[in-house]
Design a protein around this motif. Structure first.
Motif, PDB file in Angstrom:
ATOM      1  N   SER A   1       0.828  -1.212   0.000  1.00 51.30           N
ATOM      2  CA  SER A   1       0.000   0.000   0.000  1.00 51.30           C
ATOM      3  C   SER A   1       0.858   1.256   0.000  1.00 51.30           C
ATOM      4  O   SER A   1       1.884   1.338   0.677  1.00 51.30           O
ATOM      5  CB  SER A   1      -0.942  -0.005   1.196  1.00 51.30           C
ATOM      6  OG  SER A   1      -0.184   0.049   2.377  1.00 51.30           O
TER       7      SER A   1
ATOM      8  N   LEU B   1       0.243   4.906   1.081  1.00 48.03           N
ATOM      9  CA  LEU B   1      -0.779   5.660   1.813  1.00 48.03           C
ATOM     10  C   LEU B   1      -0.865   7.111   1.358  1.00 48.03           C
ATOM     11  O   LEU B   1      -1.926   7.705   1.375  1.00 48.03           O
ATOM     12  CB  LEU B   1      -0.490   5.607   3.322  1.00 48.03           C
ATOM     13  CG  LEU B   1      -0.357   4.194   3.910  1.00 48.03           C
ATOM     14  CD1 LEU B   1       0.052   4.253   5.368  1.00 48.03           C
ATOM     15  CD2 LEU B   1      -1.677   3.441   3.761  1.00 48.03           C
TER      16      LEU B   1
ATOM     17  N   TYR C   1       3.798  -4.110  -7.336  1.00 52.01           N
ATOM     18  CA  TYR C   1       2.382  -4.440  -7.499  1.00 52.01           C
ATOM     19  C   TYR C   1       2.151  -5.832  -8.068  1.00 52.01           C
ATOM     20  O   TYR C   1       1.117  -6.419  -7.843  1.00 52.01           O
ATOM     21  CB  TYR C   1       1.707  -3.420  -8.432  1.00 52.01           C
ATOM     22  CG  TYR C   1       1.512  -2.065  -7.790  1.00 52.01           C
ATOM     23  CD1 TYR C   1       0.724  -1.926  -6.653  1.00 52.01           C
ATOM     24  CD2 TYR C   1       2.118  -0.928  -8.316  1.00 52.01           C
ATOM     25  CE1 TYR C   1       0.534  -0.679  -6.062  1.00 52.01           C
ATOM     26  CE2 TYR C   1       1.932   0.312  -7.728  1.00 52.01           C
ATOM     27  CZ  TYR C   1       1.138   0.433  -6.600  1.00 52.01           C
ATOM     28  OH  TYR C   1       0.944   1.653  -6.015  1.00 52.01           O
TER      29      TYR C   1
END
Ligand code: BGC
Length: 509
Positions: A119, A121, A240
């Motif tokens: 992630s 953020l 990813y």
């Protein structure tokens, strides 16, 4: 009818014949001139053709040159540079990191907050044009500008506690030029490309120059990772999707990198990495092969450039050059006829037509090509161009873009061939095998750069050509993924994973 009447009638008939002859003559000459223009465009199109057979030759040449570049220093025009990146981010990285990206027309500063578990953020980016004069002055002035911009960005985007989090920690530095790395966080500039030429920088350690400028500005940040933009793109692609094995940049310049087995880097016998792999920065912009469809316009563009005989592939593919190839063809069209009116001196000016404007003409979907007319008028000072000539200009843009996209596609398949992901047997000892073997694995190639991410026609041509070369059986296994801002984020990710390590994972014995 009297004699006088007869004389008048004959005179009128002669005069009308003469007028008709003049008019027919004019029409014939104008038609001839038009056909000269059409012929010039046809000849260009013919010379720039990229049928799939030719693309496959480029694929093979790329794979063979990659092998040669890995076998010995200077063994190929492909430098195949070590990056000292032996493992790629896996999504577990966390913390706040800054990254700088220097390499094209723009300079970017990023701040990202990584939250682990793949992630991101928070993500702030600032894009600044690099003042033209700094591209050719001294390294000190250049890096002072970068350090000052970073300082202002840190002060603007981070509060004090965030600044202290980054103090003494890792900065990712994407430097998109050929660099001979000596570790993940050091390396010397081999040469400039893309119009930069700060002479005192060549062969200097890039990180040392930046680090000195940062301390002059009182910034206590260490460069933890020096990465090429293609490597940054690969890092973010892998963050990813772990099937990402290669990355390509097609922007102002072009390049590619991929994950190679350490033992395949024959020129560096003592290379030991914990993972057994190493990302290789190919510097494919300098690739050359006799199979490339080179036209007289490419030859002239190269001769007029400040780095002639260098970056031949880049000059056919990347954003710095495509607009200029189109300008050169329009210039020729204007010289062989008068369809563009009196010769415009702007047409003779190098880089007068930028690639974004060329793309805008190419993608003009107005019925009367009014965007083309506007750009020709405002940029090249060519007025009142008839519709049929505007259509020819669009065709020239199409030929240039299609060739560029298809050659980049062949380059990508060349990499897949080298690592055995194209469904054939790959290559051994520099010779290309032709037999399909083994089971195909899902293979992802990350792509960054404005030509791919923002120029729809270019992207479609490239995707189509990759599928055409691979064939319908293999193509579904190969996924091309667009990465916006990938190179900068990737540098921050590599800084994060490198800052977290306590031991060196790469050794050159
Ligand atoms: C440079 C590469 C860079 C590429 C894309 C080329 O001109 O040599 O290092 O990756 O441009 O930015």
């Amino acid at each position: 009818m009297g004699k006088l009447g007869l004389g008048l009638a004959v005179g009128c008939a002669v005069a009308s014949c003469a007028i008709a002859a003049v008019m027919v003559g004019r029409r014939v000459r104008s038609r001839r001139r038009w056909w000269r223009v059409v012929r010039a465009v046809d000849e260009f199109e013919e010379a720039a053709l990229t049928p799939v057979g030719r693309l496959k030759q480029v694929v093979d040449a790329m794979a063979v040159e990659m092998h040669a570049g890995l076998a010995s220093e200077g063994g190929s025009k492909l430098k195949m540079l070590l990056t000292f990146v032996d493992s790629l981010p896996d999504g577990s990285e966390s913390g706040i990191y800054y990254a700088l990206h220097v390499g094209g027309t723009y300079f970017r500063i990023l701040r990202i907050q990584l939250g682990g578990q793949k992630s991101i953020l928070g993500h702030d980016v600032e894009r600044k044009p690099i003042p033209q004069h700094l591209m050719t002055r001294t390294s000190e002035e250049f890096f002072d500008f970068i350090a000052l911009s970073l300082k202002e960005f840190v002060e603007r985007t981070g509060n004090n506690s965030q600044y202290s989090q980054v103090r003494g920690k890792g900065l990712g530095f994407t430097f998109s030029f050929p660099v001979k790395q000596t570790s993940l966080s050091s390396g010397t500039l081999i040469k400039w490309t893309k119009g930069f030429s700060i002479d005192d920088m060549v062969e200097k350690d890039v990180v040392e120059c930046l680090q000195r400028a940062l301390s002059r500005r009182g910034l206590d940040i260490n460069v933890a990772a020096l990465v090429n933009d293609s490597v940054g793109t690969l890092a973010v692609g892998h963050f990813y999707d772990k099937d990402t094995v290669a990355a390509v940049v097609i922007g102002t310049g072009t390049n590619a990198c991929y994950l190679e087995r350490a033992d395949a880097v024959i020129k560096c016998q003592g290379l030991l990495t914990t993972s057994g792999g190493m990302v290789i920065n190919m510097e494919w912009g300098n690739f050359w092969s006799s199979h490339l469809p080179r036209t007289s316009y490419d030859i002239d563009l190269d001769a007029d450039s400040h780095n002639s005989n260098d970056q031949g592939f880049e000059k056919m593919i990347s954003g710095l050059y495509l607009g200029d190839i189109v300008r050169r063809v329009i210039c020729k069209m204007s010289l062989v006829s008068d369809i563009f009116g009196p010769f415009s001196s702007k047409l003779a000016t190098q880089f007068a037509l930028s690639t974004p404007l060329m793309a805008a003409m190419h993608e003009d979907d107005t019925p009367d090509l009014s965007e083309v007319a506007k750009i020709l008028e405002e940029t090249l000072d060519i007025h009142d161009v008839p519709l049929k000539a505007r259509k020819l200009v669009v065709k020239v843009c199409d030929v240039v873009t299609r060739r560029a996209a298809r050659l980049a596609a062949a380059g990508i398949v060349g990499i897949l061939k080298k690592i055995g992901r194209d469904g054939t047997g790959g290559i051994t000892s520099g010779r290309v095998k032709g037999v399909k073997s083994g089971k195909m694995r899902r293979t992802v190639v990350a792509i960054e750069g404005g030509l791919y991410t923002s120029y729809t026609v270019f992207r479609e041509y490239l995707n189509e050509a990759v599928a055409e070369i691979l064939g319908e059986e293999i193509a579904p296994y190969v996924i091309l993924k667009e990465m916006e801002d990938g190179s900068g984020i990737g540098a921050a990710l590599l800084a994060a994973s490198n800052s977290a390590r306590s031991v060196d994972t790469v050794q050159v014995l």
